[in-house]
Motif scaffolding. Structure first.
Motif, PDB file in Angstrom:
ATOM      1  N   SER A  40       0.829  -1.205   0.000  1.00 13.91           N
ATOM      2  CA  SER A  40       0.000   0.000   0.000  1.00 13.91           C
ATOM      3  C   SER A  40       0.865   1.258   0.000  1.00 13.91           C
ATOM      4  N   GLN A  44       1.024   4.100  -3.013  1.00 15.47           N
ATOM      5  CA  GLN A  44       0.773   5.519  -2.747  1.00 15.47           C
ATOM      6  C   GLN A  44       1.957   6.378  -3.195  1.00 15.47           C
ATOM      7  N   SER A  48       2.065   9.298  -6.235  1.00 13.49           N
ATOM      8  CA  SER A  48       2.386  10.685  -5.891  1.00 13.49           C
ATOM      9  C   SER A  48       3.627  11.199  -6.592  1.00 13.49           C
ATOM     10  N   PRO A 225      -1.730  10.813  -2.790  1.00 14.96           N
ATOM     11  CA  PRO A 225      -1.804  10.836  -1.320  1.00 14.96           C
ATOM     12  C   PRO A 225      -0.698  11.629  -0.639  1.00 14.96           C
TER      13      PRO A 225
END
Length: 247
Positions: A40, A44, A48, A225
């Motif tokens: 995860s 993320q 980004s 994120p």
């Protein structure tokens, strides 16, 4: 008895050494907490960092013009879905500019850089007009320049939370080029996913290119994120002392 005395001497020596080197508890803690990221966290990070694929970045030292120039580069290289109103270039001061809706540009500067400008004209330090606003549109510079040959994928190798909203990561950058590939028509969407999910062929086609680091701040944006505070492709890591400045 001798063993206990030797342990006391060892502990005393260690304390003296720490004081001599100027170490502290925070620094030691920072070094010991670097770890492998979860799937995860990797996902993320890749989301980004993707728009910044080819350049170093320091949000604190950047000017408003720097941010708009970066936005124009991201749009030119199709790294973000920012679309001009039309492709009829406006000519101004010997450069070409494309019109965008004011709201779309404001949304992207807020999303990536956490700011919106009220300035109508933005110029670089050397006077180059980067962006200007008309009653209807925000124009971004679009000078002629070549696109990148390579597509990049940045994969987290080490991860550390340094405050409630900030993390420090070390990453490896992999590059893929259809020109030099044995599979030139390969779908490159895999570059936006953790390397652990790549097939054997995909791993053989994307070559390790660079190592770098980044300081990221939670943005609250589901698509991106993390907001990029600091990014470097030129050196593999920060020292403990440098990391501690971003707490």
């Amino acid at each position: 008895m001798l063993s206990k005395q030797w342990n006391k001497v060892s502990i005393s020596f260690a304390l003296v050494l720490c004081i001599t080197l100027g170490l502290n508890a925070d620094v030691s803690y920072a070094a010991s907490q670097l770890r492998k990221p979860t799937i995860s966290q990797q996902t993320q990070f890749i989301k980004s960092i993707y728009p910044y694929s080819y350049r170093d970045w320091n949000l604190k030292k950047s000017s408003q013009a720097d941010r708009y120039m970066l936005l124009a580069d991201m749009q030119f290289e199709s790294l973000i879905p920012l679309k001009p109103i039309h492709l009829n270039y406006a000519s101004k001061e010997n450069f070409a500019y494309l019109p965008y809706s004011i709201k779309s540009v404001d949304d992207w500067t807020q999303r990536l850089f956490n700011f919106k400008t009220k300035m109508n004209h933005l110029r670089s330090k050397d006077g180059l007009l980067i962006s200007y606003k008309s009653p209807k549109y925000r124009y971004l510079i679009s000078p002629e320049r070549g696109g990148g040959v390579y597509k990049m994928s940045h994969q987290v190798s080490q991860y550390k939370k340094i405050s409630t909203k900030r993390v420090y990561v070390q990453f490896q950058s992999y590059s893929y080029s259809a020109i030099f590939s044995k599979h030139p028509n390969m779908n490159t969407d895999f570059l936006k996913k953790p390397r652990s999910t790549w097939t054997t062929i995909q791993k053989s086609e994307a070559q390790l290119d660079k190592k770098g680091y980044a300081i990221l701040e939670s943005s609250g944006d589901k698509d991106y994120p993390w907001r990029v505070i600091l990014l470097s492709f030129d050196q593999p890591s920060l020292s403990d002392k440098e990391i501690s400045k971003y707490k």
